[in-house]
Design an enzyme around this catalytic site. Structure first.
Site, PDB file in Angstrom:
ATOM      1  N   ARG A   3       0.836  -1.192   0.000  1.00 16.33           N
ATOM      2  CA  ARG A   3       0.000   0.000   0.000  1.00 16.33           C
ATOM      3  C   ARG A   3       0.876   1.249   0.000  1.00 16.33           C
ATOM      4  O   ARG A   3       1.928   1.293   0.635  1.00 16.33           O
ATOM      5  CB  ARG A   3      -0.908   0.021   1.226  1.00 16.33           C
ATOM      6  N   GLY A  44       6.506  29.727  13.798  1.00 16.87           N
ATOM      7  CA  GLY A  44       6.650  28.290  13.566  1.00 16.87           C
ATOM      8  C   GLY A  44       6.996  28.007  12.126  1.00 16.87           C
ATOM      9  O   GLY A  44       7.097  28.918  11.297  1.00 16.87           O
ATOM     10  N   GLU A  60      12.760  27.972  14.775  1.00 19.44           N
ATOM     11  CA  GLU A  60      11.774  28.840  14.139  1.00 19.44           C
ATOM     12  C   GLU A  60      11.434  30.042  15.015  1.00 19.44           C
ATOM     13  O   GLU A  60      11.269  31.157  14.512  1.00 19.44           O
ATOM     14  CB  GLU A  60      10.500  28.044  13.824  1.00 19.44           C
ATOM     15  N   GLU A  64      12.212  33.762  13.559  1.00 20.27           N
ATOM     16  CA  GLU A  64      11.089  34.639  13.210  1.00 20.27           C
ATOM     17  C   GLU A  64      10.847  35.772  14.199  1.00 20.27           C
ATOM     18  O   GLU A  64      10.229  36.774  13.836  1.00 20.27           O
ATOM     19  CB  GLU A  64       9.810  33.813  13.052  1.00 20.27           C
ATOM     20  N   PRO A  81      -7.454  17.428   8.514  1.00 15.13           N
ATOM     21  CA  PRO A  81      -7.014  17.278   7.121  1.00 15.13           C
ATOM     22  C   PRO A  81      -6.904  18.571   6.332  1.00 15.13           C
ATOM     23  O   PRO A  81      -6.012  18.717   5.504  1.00 15.13           O
ATOM     24  CB  PRO A  81      -8.090  16.360   6.518  1.00 15.13           C
ATOM     25  N   GLU A 113       6.840  40.970  10.686  1.00  9.25           N
ATOM     26  CA  GLU A 113       6.760  41.725  11.935  1.00  9.25           C
ATOM     27  C   GLU A 113       6.510  40.748  13.075  1.00  9.25           C
ATOM     28  O   GLU A 113       5.917  39.687  12.886  1.00  9.25           O
ATOM     29  CB  GLU A 113       5.611  42.742  11.849  1.00  9.25           C
TER      30      GLU A 113
END
Length: 221
Positions: A3, A44, A60, A64, A81, A113
């Site tokens: 599969r 993130g 992150e 950021e 999902p 920002e």
């Protein structure tokens, strides 16, 4: 028959709380790229090959916002999902409670920002980040009730009024002064520091220190 399974991507999102001007604040970044360009969101991003999820979260956050050397606690995994228009993306969220004094926000990388926002008056957010923040607030409030985590926002020596204010800010409710102090005193959490507040307009107040370790399990409220 073998599969073939779809391979979802994994991201890390970070909820950083602080207190400022008698409000609980959360750190947000303005997205500099699509999707949700110019929308506010949690710091993130995607996990790089060879790094752990926590390492990705810390990277992150620093890239950021400029915030670094923060203890992160894993919060929850969000994986609806259609939570991200780019495809099947699962995010592992983390949260932290820090003192904002001395923290210099510096937006870099994908962030246009970085800014502190009132946790109870948030702007419209990208993705499902409103849901993540609501979950983080609930977790923080729970921890405040059975651990000493809230004390990490206080100086080493503090007044009972300052302590009560921290609880009122995070829980977004008022406490009766007499009942709050009676409860705190019954827990044997505090030690009188042997000094009083100085150079204040009102009556000097006793200063206390915490006997126990930050985060230690104690049924406070």
């Amino acid at each position: 028959m073998t599969r073939i399974f779809e391979r979802p991507s994994v991201t890390a999102d970070i909820v950083v709380f602080t207190t400022q001007n008698n409000e609980l604040k959360v750190l947000l970044i303005k997205r500099g790229s699509t999707p949700f360009k110019d929308h506010w969101a949690l710091p993130g991003g995607f996990i790089n090959k060879g790094e752990s999820i926590e390492q990705a979260a810390k990277r992150e956050l620093q890239e950021e916002t400029g915030v670094k050397n923060v203890y992160l606690e894993q919060l929850y995994t969000f994986g609806k999902p259609k939570r991200d228009p780019r495809g099947r993306i699962i995010t592992v969220s983390y949260y932290a409670l820090i003192k904002s004094k001395g923290v210099k926000l510096e937006a870099r990388e994908d962030a246009a920002e970085a800014k502190w926002f009132p946790a109870y008056k948030l702007p419209e957010l990208a993705f499902d980040h409103q849901e993540i923040i609501e979950y983080a607030k609930q977790r923080l409030q729970w921890k405040l009730e059975y651990t000493t985590v809230g004390f990490q926002l206080l100086p080493n020596e503090f007044t009972l009024t300052e302590l009560q204010k921290i609880y009122e800010i995070i829980l977004n409710k008022k406490f009766d002064k007499r009942n709050f102090r009676k409860k705190i005193n019954s827990l044997d959490l505090l030690k009188y520091a042997g000094k009083m507040t100085r150079k204040v307009a009102h009556r000097p107040a006793k200063l206390y220190t915490l006997k126990k370790r930050i985060g230690e399990i104690v049924e406070i409220l």
